[in-house]
Write a protein that holds these residues in place. Sequence first.
Motif, PDB file in Angstrom:
ATOM      1  N   ARG A   1      20.116   7.097 -19.655  1.00 10.50           N
ATOM      2  CA  ARG A   1      20.303   7.330 -21.090  1.00 10.50           C
ATOM      3  C   ARG A   1      19.472   8.509 -21.568  1.00 10.50           C
ATOM      4  NH1 ARG A   1      20.201   0.950 -22.169  1.00 10.50           N
ATOM      5  NH2 ARG A   1      22.437   0.609 -22.070  1.00 10.50           N
ATOM      6  N   VAL A   2      18.251   8.619 -21.082  1.00 15.32           N
ATOM      7  CA  VAL A   2      17.396   9.751 -21.451  1.00 15.32           C
ATOM      8  C   VAL A   2      18.015  11.043 -20.926  1.00 15.32           C
ATOM      9  CG1 VAL A   2      15.146  10.850 -21.071  1.00 15.32           C
ATOM     10  CG2 VAL A   2      15.267   8.415 -21.653  1.00 15.32           C
ATOM     11  N   ARG A   3      18.442  11.058 -19.659  1.00 11.58           N
ATOM     12  CA  ARG A   3      19.074  12.273 -19.091  1.00 11.58           C
ATOM     13  C   ARG A   3      20.326  12.660 -19.863  1.00 11.58           C
ATOM     14  NH1 ARG A   3      17.488   9.804 -14.518  1.00 11.58           N
ATOM     15  NH2 ARG A   3      19.527   8.967 -13.980  1.00 11.58           N
ATOM     16  N   HIS A   4      21.124  11.667 -20.224  1.00  7.55           N
ATOM     17  CA  HIS A   4      22.353  11.928 -20.990  1.00  7.55           C
ATOM     18  C   HIS A   4      22.007  12.566 -22.341  1.00  7.55           C
ATOM     19  CE1 HIS A   4      26.396  11.412 -22.554  1.00  7.55           C
ATOM     20  NE2 HIS A   4      25.897  10.751 -23.595  1.00  7.55           N
ATOM     21  N   PHE A   5      21.011  11.999 -23.017  1.00  5.75           N
ATOM     22  CA  PHE A   5      20.574  12.532 -24.306  1.00  5.75           C
ATOM     23  C   PHE A   5      20.080  13.973 -24.146  1.00  5.75           C
ATOM     24  CE2 PHE A   5      17.065  13.166 -27.365  1.00  5.75           C
ATOM     25  CZ  PHE A   5      17.814  13.169 -28.525  1.00  5.75           C
ATOM     26  N   CYS A   6      19.250  14.208 -23.150  1.00  8.50           N
ATOM     27  CA  CYS A   6      18.723  15.560 -22.909  1.00  8.50           C
ATOM     28  C   CYS A   6      19.848  16.548 -22.613  1.00  8.50           C
ATOM     29  CB  CYS A   6      17.716  15.543 -21.754  1.00  8.50           C
ATOM     30  SG  CYS A   6      16.198  14.655 -22.145  1.00  8.50           S
ATOM     31  N   ASN A   7      20.837  16.119 -21.854  1.00 11.97           N
ATOM     32  CA  ASN A   7      21.988  16.984 -21.558  1.00 11.97           C
ATOM     33  C   ASN A   7      22.779  17.308 -22.822  1.00 11.97           C
ATOM     34  OD1 ASN A   7      21.443  17.154 -18.799  1.00 11.97           O
ATOM     35  ND2 ASN A   7      22.698  15.372 -18.310  1.00 11.97           N
ATOM     36  N   LEU A   8      22.964  16.324 -23.684  1.00 13.36           N
ATOM     37  CA  LEU A   8      23.671  16.558 -24.945  1.00 13.36           C
ATOM     38  C   LEU A   8      22.935  17.574 -25.811  1.00 13.36           C
ATOM     39  CD1 LEU A   8      24.769  12.946 -26.016  1.00 13.36           C
ATOM     40  CD2 LEU A   8      26.239  14.791 -25.199  1.00 13.36           C
ATOM     41  N   VAL A   9      21.620  17.422 -25.881  1.00 11.61           N
ATOM     42  CA  VAL A   9      20.813  18.348 -26.681  1.00 11.61           C
ATOM     43  C   VAL A   9      20.910  19.756 -26.106  1.00 11.61           C
ATOM     44  CG1 VAL A   9      18.456  18.944 -27.382  1.00 11.61           C
ATOM     45  CG2 VAL A   9      19.246  16.582 -27.544  1.00 11.61           C
ATOM     46  N   GLU A  10      20.796  19.873 -24.789  1.00 16.18           N
ATOM     47  CA  GLU A  10      20.872  21.198 -24.149  1.00 16.18           C
ATOM     48  C   GLU A  10      22.234  21.847 -24.389  1.00 16.18           C
ATOM     49  OE1 GLU A  10      20.557  23.227 -19.723  1.00 16.18           O
ATOM     50  OE2 GLU A  10      19.877  21.173 -19.993  1.00 16.18           O
ATOM     51  N   LYS A  11      23.309  21.081 -24.238  1.00  9.77           N
ATOM     52  CA  LYS A  11      24.656  21.615 -24.462  1.00  9.77           C
ATOM     53  C   LYS A  11      24.870  22.036 -25.914  1.00  9.77           C
ATOM     54  CE  LYS A  11      26.902  19.124 -20.741  1.00  9.77           C
ATOM     55  NZ  LYS A  11      27.789  18.021 -20.355  1.00  9.77           N
ATOM     56  N   SER A  12      24.147  21.408 -26.834  1.00 10.79           N
ATOM     57  CA  SER A  12      24.256  21.747 -28.253  1.00 10.79           C
ATOM     58  C   SER A  12      23.477  23.005 -28.608  1.00 10.79           C
ATOM     59  CB  SER A  12      23.756  20.585 -29.113  1.00 10.79           C
ATOM     60  OG  SER A  12      24.535  19.440 -28.894  1.00 10.79           O
ATOM     61  N   GLY A  13      22.657  23.475 -27.674  1.00 13.24           N
ATOM     62  CA  GLY A  13      21.889  24.689 -27.915  1.00 13.24           C
ATOM     63  C   GLY A  13      20.564  24.480 -28.633  1.00 13.24           C
ATOM     64  N   PHE A  14      20.137  23.236 -28.754  1.00 15.03           N
ATOM     65  CA  PHE A  14      18.867  22.934 -29.407  1.00 15.03           C
ATOM     66  C   PHE A  14      17.746  22.843 -28.374  1.00 15.03           C
ATOM     67  CE2 PHE A  14      21.944  21.145 -32.422  1.00 15.03           C
ATOM     68  CZ  PHE A  14      21.505  21.728 -33.594  1.00 15.03           C
ATOM     69  N   THR A  15      16.534  23.015 -28.842  1.00 17.15           N
ATOM     70  CA  THR A  15      15.351  22.796 -28.008  1.00 17.15           C
ATOM     71  C   THR A  15      14.759  21.460 -28.403  1.00 17.15           C
ATOM     72  OG1 THR A  15      14.901  25.159 -27.893  1.00 17.15           O
ATOM     73  CG2 THR A  15      13.077  23.680 -27.377  1.00 17.15           C
ATOM     74  N   LEU A  16      14.572  20.609 -27.437  1.00 15.06           N
ATOM     75  CA  LEU A  16      14.061  19.266 -27.689  1.00 15.06           C
ATOM     76  C   LEU A  16      12.576  19.204 -27.347  1.00 15.06           C
ATOM     77  CD1 LEU A  16      14.615  16.251 -28.341  1.00 15.06           C
ATOM     78  CD2 LEU A  16      15.166  15.958 -25.921  1.00 15.06           C
ATOM     79  N   VAL A  17      11.809  18.638 -28.248  1.00 15.01           N
ATOM     80  CA  VAL A  17      10.408  18.299 -28.002  1.00 15.01           C
ATOM     81  C   VAL A  17      10.267  16.839 -28.408  1.00 15.01           C
ATOM     82  CG1 VAL A  17       7.994  18.756 -28.572  1.00 15.01           C
ATOM     83  CG2 VAL A  17       9.619  20.656 -28.482  1.00 15.01           C
ATOM     84  N   ALA A  18       9.748  16.015 -27.495  1.00 15.68           N
ATOM     85  CA  ALA A  18       9.585  14.586 -27.775  1.00 15.68           C
ATOM     86  C   ALA A  18       8.172  14.318 -28.283  1.00 15.68           C
ATOM     87  CB  ALA A  18       9.853  13.771 -26.517  1.00 15.68           C
ATOM     88  N   PHE A  19       8.062  13.631 -29.397  1.00 16.02           N
ATOM     89  CA  PHE A  19       6.781  13.210 -29.966  1.00 16.02           C
ATOM     90  C   PHE A  19       6.688  11.702 -29.834  1.00 16.02           C
ATOM     91  CE2 PHE A  19       7.216  17.320 -31.829  1.00 16.02           C
ATOM     92  CZ  PHE A  19       5.930  17.752 -32.131  1.00 16.02           C
ATOM     93  N   LEU A  20       5.662  11.231 -29.157  1.00 13.60           N
ATOM     94  CA  LEU A  20       5.513   9.804 -28.930  1.00 13.60           C
ATOM     95  C   LEU A  20       4.122   9.350 -29.336  1.00 13.60           C
ATOM     96  CD1 LEU A  20       7.135   9.659 -25.388  1.00 13.60           C
ATOM     97  CD2 LEU A  20       8.211   9.050 -27.542  1.00 13.60           C
ATOM     98  N   ASP A  21       4.028   8.102 -29.803  1.00 12.31           N
ATOM     99  CA  ASP A  21       2.727   7.524 -30.131  1.00 12.31           C
ATOM    100  C   ASP A  21       1.938   7.337 -28.853  1.00 12.31           C
ATOM    101  OD1 ASP A  21       2.604   7.116 -32.922  1.00 12.31           O
ATOM    102  OD2 ASP A  21       4.018   5.460 -32.742  1.00 12.31           O
TER     103      ASP A  21
END
Length: 130
Positions: A20-40
């Motif tokens: 699920r994480v890989r799928h989400f990351c792939n969707l973000v990459e295909k959309s042309g966005f840069t993802l940064v994860a912020f976690l507690d």
Amino acid sequence: INKFFPFWEKQWNIKTAGKRVRHFCNLVEKSGFTLVAFLDDTNVTQEAIRKWRKRRETEVKKKKRNVPQGAMRLVGDMFRCCGIEVRYSVDADNDDTLAYYAHVDGAMVLSADRDFLRYKGASYQLFKGY
């Protein structure tokens, strides 16, 4: 976290969460966005401690744990394995940290957390689903 470890499934599955994480990351990459994860990282603020304690008390009363212990670290490692930058909020509430960076960077926030509505004058857009 519930997107990757859904509480409605009978058992948590680390492989499924990773997919699920890989799928989400792939969707973000295909959309042309840069993802940064912020976690507690830890529950350092009184607000975070109150929320954490209330959630744990509810889980004990219902005899049900919604996410596995250490889920934040597991998900952070999954994002990192996908090449995503992961930032842990140590000295402040994670919502405050994320809101600050999003405002300064002109970024968008993807979170179902309604706490982001409390920041007046913020320049970021808030999205709750993908």
